[in-house]
Design an enzyme around this catalytic site. Structure first.
Site, PDB file in Angstrom:
ATOM      1  N   SER A  43       0.951  -1.013  -0.079  1.00  0.00           N
ATOM      2  CA  SER A  43      -0.150  -0.025  -0.006  1.00  0.00           C
ATOM      3  C   SER A  43       0.756   1.164  -0.015  1.00  0.00           C
ATOM      4  O   SER A  43       1.100   1.922   0.877  1.00  0.00           O
ATOM      5  CB  SER A  43      -0.962   0.081   1.224  1.00  0.00           C
ATOM      6  N   HIS A 161      -3.440  -6.107   2.476  1.00  0.00           N
ATOM      7  CA  HIS A 161      -2.375  -7.006   3.024  1.00  0.00           C
ATOM      8  C   HIS A 161      -3.275  -8.372   3.366  1.00  0.00           C
ATOM      9  O   HIS A 161      -2.651  -9.341   3.480  1.00  0.00           O
ATOM     10  CB  HIS A 161      -1.853  -6.644   4.436  1.00  0.00           C
ATOM     11  N   GLN A 169      -6.589  -1.670   7.414  1.00  0.00           N
ATOM     12  CA  GLN A 169      -5.513  -2.660   7.057  1.00  0.00           C
ATOM     13  C   GLN A 169      -4.647  -3.041   8.126  1.00  0.00           C
ATOM     14  O   GLN A 169      -4.431  -4.371   8.468  1.00  0.00           O
ATOM     15  CB  GLN A 169      -4.588  -1.612   6.269  1.00  0.00           C
ATOM     16  N   GLU A 170      -4.678  -2.385   9.286  1.00  0.00           N
ATOM     17  CA  GLU A 170      -3.920  -2.924  10.431  1.00  0.00           C
ATOM     18  C   GLU A 170      -4.570  -2.752  11.896  1.00  0.00           C
ATOM     19  O   GLU A 170      -5.016  -1.757  12.072  1.00  0.00           O
ATOM     20  CB  GLU A 170      -2.512  -2.545  10.555  1.00  0.00           C
ATOM     21  N   GLU A 211       1.703  -9.567   6.979  1.00  0.00           N
ATOM     22  CA  GLU A 211       2.489  -9.033   8.125  1.00  0.00           C
ATOM     23  C   GLU A 211       2.431 -10.143   9.266  1.00  0.00           C
ATOM     24  O   GLU A 211       2.713  -9.806  10.362  1.00  0.00           O
ATOM     25  CB  GLU A 211       2.210  -7.642   8.384  1.00  0.00           C
ATOM     26  N   ASP A 248      -3.603   1.102  11.720  1.00  0.00           N
ATOM     27  CA  ASP A 248      -3.541   1.941  10.436  1.00  0.00           C
ATOM     28  C   ASP A 248      -4.410   1.655   9.707  1.00  0.00           C
ATOM     29  O   ASP A 248      -4.706   0.402   9.002  1.00  0.00           O
ATOM     30  CB  ASP A 248      -2.181   1.032   9.822  1.00  0.00           C
ATOM     31  N   GLU A 294      -3.226   5.646  12.365  1.00  0.00           N
ATOM     32  CA  GLU A 294      -2.314   6.164  11.240  1.00  0.00           C
ATOM     33  C   GLU A 294      -2.866   6.124  10.007  1.00  0.00           C
ATOM     34  O   GLU A 294      -3.874   5.302   9.665  1.00  0.00           O
ATOM     35  CB  GLU A 294      -1.041   4.771  11.028  1.00  0.00           C
ATOM     36  N   ASP A 321       1.679   8.160   7.252  1.00  0.00           N
ATOM     37  CA  ASP A 321       2.667   7.195   6.716  1.00  0.00           C
ATOM     38  C   ASP A 321       2.680   7.575   4.943  1.00  0.00           C
ATOM     39  O   ASP A 321       3.573   8.269   4.526  1.00  0.00           O
ATOM     40  CB  ASP A 321       2.009   5.798   6.639  1.00  0.00           C
ATOM     41  N   LYS A 346       9.836   4.854   7.109  1.00  0.00           N
ATOM     42  CA  LYS A 346      10.199   3.747   6.361  1.00  0.00           C
ATOM     43  C   LYS A 346      11.201   3.927   5.386  1.00  0.00           C
ATOM     44  O   LYS A 346      11.073   5.097   4.457  1.00  0.00           O
ATOM     45  CB  LYS A 346       8.957   3.313   5.255  1.00  0.00           C
ATOM     46  N   HIS A 374       8.683  -1.235   9.134  1.00  0.00           N
ATOM     47  CA  HIS A 374       8.942  -2.206   8.102  1.00  0.00           C
ATOM     48  C   HIS A 374       8.145  -1.995   6.949  1.00  0.00           C
ATOM     49  O   HIS A 374       7.388  -0.975   7.047  1.00  0.00           O
ATOM     50  CB  HIS A 374       8.477  -3.857   8.813  1.00  0.00           C
ATOM     51  N   ARG A 375       8.340  -2.899   6.057  1.00  0.00           N
ATOM     52  CA  ARG A 375       7.119  -2.813   4.870  1.00  0.00           C
ATOM     53  C   ARG A 375       6.468  -4.240   4.926  1.00  0.00           C
ATOM     54  O   ARG A 375       6.933  -5.013   5.693  1.00  0.00           O
ATOM     55  CB  ARG A 375       7.753  -2.585   3.423  1.00  0.00           C
ATOM     56  N   SER A 376       5.370  -4.160   4.046  1.00  0.00           N
ATOM     57  CA  SER A 376       4.471  -5.457   3.959  1.00  0.00           C
ATOM     58  C   SER A 376       5.554  -6.687   3.309  1.00  0.00           C
ATOM     59  O   SER A 376       5.148  -7.662   3.724  1.00  0.00           O
ATOM     60  CB  SER A 376       3.232  -5.374   3.379  1.00  0.00           C
ATOM     61  N   LYS A 397       7.243  -0.317  14.428  1.00  0.00           N
ATOM     62  CA  LYS A 397       6.082  -1.107  13.950  1.00  0.00           C
ATOM     63  C   LYS A 397       6.729  -2.242  12.908  1.00  0.00           C
ATOM     64  O   LYS A 397       7.345  -1.817  12.050  1.00  0.00           O
ATOM     65  CB  LYS A 397       5.020  -0.296  13.041  1.00  0.00           C
TER      66      LYS A 397
HETATM   67  P1  PGA Z   1       3.098  -1.349   3.131  1.00  0.00           P
HETATM   68  O1  PGA Z   1       2.249  -1.239   4.553  1.00  0.00           O
HETATM   69  O2  PGA Z   1       4.253  -1.683   3.422  1.00  0.00           O
HETATM   70  O3  PGA Z   1       2.344  -2.340   2.218  1.00  0.00           O
HETATM   71  O4  PGA Z   1       3.044  -0.091   2.365  1.00  0.00           O
HETATM   72  C1  PGA Z   1       2.704  -0.729   5.514  1.00  0.00           C
HETATM   73  C2  PGA Z   1       1.793   0.518   6.073  1.00  0.00           C
HETATM   74  O5  PGA Z   1       0.908   0.962   5.407  1.00  0.00           O
HETATM   75  O6  PGA Z   1       2.127   1.016   6.906  1.00  0.00           O
HETATM   76 ZN    ZN Z   2       0.642   2.528   6.756  1.00  0.00          ZN
END
Ligand code: PGA
Ligand code: ZN
Length: 435
Positions: A43, A161, A169-170, A211, A248, A294, A321, A346, A374-376, A397
């Protein structure tokens, strides 16, 4: 201390989704070796620096990174080999100059980051110091600024994800009310185990998403929070004082640019305005110990973001983000317009470690907290664990409590904490959300 690069080598390896990514090795003239791998998002923010992929459909469905490998082994090698660099910043500046574009479009941000990360590891080896101490020094901080981060653990996955239909998403647990990182990690893991049992008992899937969090097809986003709270209570921890919740929303992934509405599709189609979303967050806050949100709004919806910050900012960590993409110019705008109060960090959104640390320093100067992330799409690389400790930013995170690429970071943090304790110089655990 000047450092001469004697070998530089890039290769194509695989990330946690089986997608190719770049690995770089650097050897210094004193024999010190640094190796690192580059993460990749799903994302992604619209304004992230460019991730270079081959677009050759015959290899890895167009996702190969052979051009990035060539860029390391040819152009960058030609410019860096046998050259001496006094520190990471001078190397990063040189890479930025060779690329010459604002979003690292020529060499690719993944290419540049691979070299920057590998060099940092080589420097640590050469100086016989832990990598987190190198980051600590490069950020102009002192050892007294070191801290073990509060983890934000994504134990229930939705959005892009997972394929369970949940928009958010999270869904994260935040074990903050503990005195050591290892205690916080243990608490989070126990909640994860209880959540698994709960999902299993209710005949939901316990398969995990990108994740490492569970990805059940629940009735609603709110039900995810409900189940997580039950799992926390079942584990015997105190909701709010020991373990809180974070989201998130990654709302850019369901923002409709044409109608400027947020489209919730799961179970029933609803088109929501940003203002209605703010009310939704307030409702969630009233019901749950929600300490951090987030990307609650779209990356280009700055006007509504301002409203969100005004209304929820005093009581809630609001993390940008996709909004900030770890780049100073967006954070500067945020500071000026009073938008958000924390930055997701990131490394591959900007492409060098030096720029990443500059963004963090800018944030802390203006009381914006940083959350190293991190990233996904991840690898077994553990650099971000060191960045979180060295910067003393207080939060990391790095996913759920399963999948090796996620636990690799937690395990490295355990090593850092334990070694520092054994050396008689313990690193304090940062309770980022003291009740
Ligand atoms: P991504 O997701 O690494 O797929 O961008 C992580 C996030 O959105 O924080
Ligand atoms: Zn994010």
């Amino acid at each position: 201390m000047a450092t001469v690069i004697s070998t530089l080598h890039g290769r194509e390896v695989l990330d946690s989704r089986g997608t190719p990514t770049l690995e770089v090795e650097i050897e210094l003239s004193d024999g010190s070796l640094g190796r690192a791998m580059v993460p990749s998002g799903a994302s992604k923010g619209e304004h992230e620096a460019l991730e270079l992929r081959d677009a050759d459909p015959k290899r890895f469905l167009g996702k190969g990174v052979l051009q990035a490998v060539r860029n390391v082994n040819e152009n960058i090698s030609k410019a860096l080999l046998q050259k001496s660099f006094s520190d990471l910043k001078s190397l990063d500046d040189c890479l930025i100059e060779i690329d010459g574009t604002e979003q690292k479009k020529k060499l690719g941000a993944n290419t540049i980051l691979g070299v920057s990360l590998a060099f940092a590891h080589a420097l640590a080896r050469s100086q016989k110091r832990d990598l987190y101490l190198i980051f600590n020094e490069l950020m102009g901080l002192r050892e007294s600024n070191l801290s073990m981060p509060t983890p934000l653990m994504n134990i229930l996955n939705g959005g892009v994800h997972a394929n369970n239909g949940l928009e958010i998403q999270e869904f994260m647990i935040v074990p903050h009310g503990f005195s050591t990182f290892s205690d916080a990690l243990r608490a989070g893991t126990e909640v994860f185990m209880h959540l698994k049992a709960k999902l299993h008992d209710q005949a939901y899937s316990t398969a995990v998403g990108d994740e490492g969090g569970f990805a059940p097809s629940l009735e609603s986003n709110e039900m995810a929070l409900e189940l997580i709270c039950e799992a926390i209570e079942k584990s015997g921890y105190q909701l709010g004082t020991q373990i809180s919740l974070a989201l998130d929303v990654a709302s850019s992934s369901f923002f409709n640019r044409e109608t400027e509405q947020y489209d919730f599709r799961w179970k029933q189609m609803r088109h929501l305005s940003g203002e209605v979303l703010i009310e939704f967050y307030k409702h969630l806050k009233a019901k749950y110990p929600l300490v951090s949100i987030e990307d609650g709004l779209d990356e280009n919806d700055w006007g509504t973001w301002k409203k969100l910050t005004h209304e929820l900012g005093p009581s809630t960590q609001l993390v940008g983000d996709d909004l900030f993409v770890t780049q100073k110019k967006y954070v500067e705008r945020g500071i000026k317009e009073k938008v958000a109060n924390a930055i997701l960090i990131k490394v591959n959104q900007v492409g060098t470690l030096s720029e990443t640390m500059d963004t963090m320093n800018l944030g802390s100067k203006h009381h914006y907290r940083s959350v190293v992330s991190h990233r996904s799409g991840e690898t077994e690389d553990v650099t971000i664990a060191h960045l979180a400790v060295g910067s003393g930013c207080g939060q990391i995170k790095t996913g759920s409590l399963s999948r090796g690429e996620r636990t690799a970071k937690y395990n490295e943090l355990l090593r850092i904490e334990e070694k520092a304790f054994r050396r008689g110089r313990p690193i304090r655990f940062e309770n980022a959300f003291r009740a």
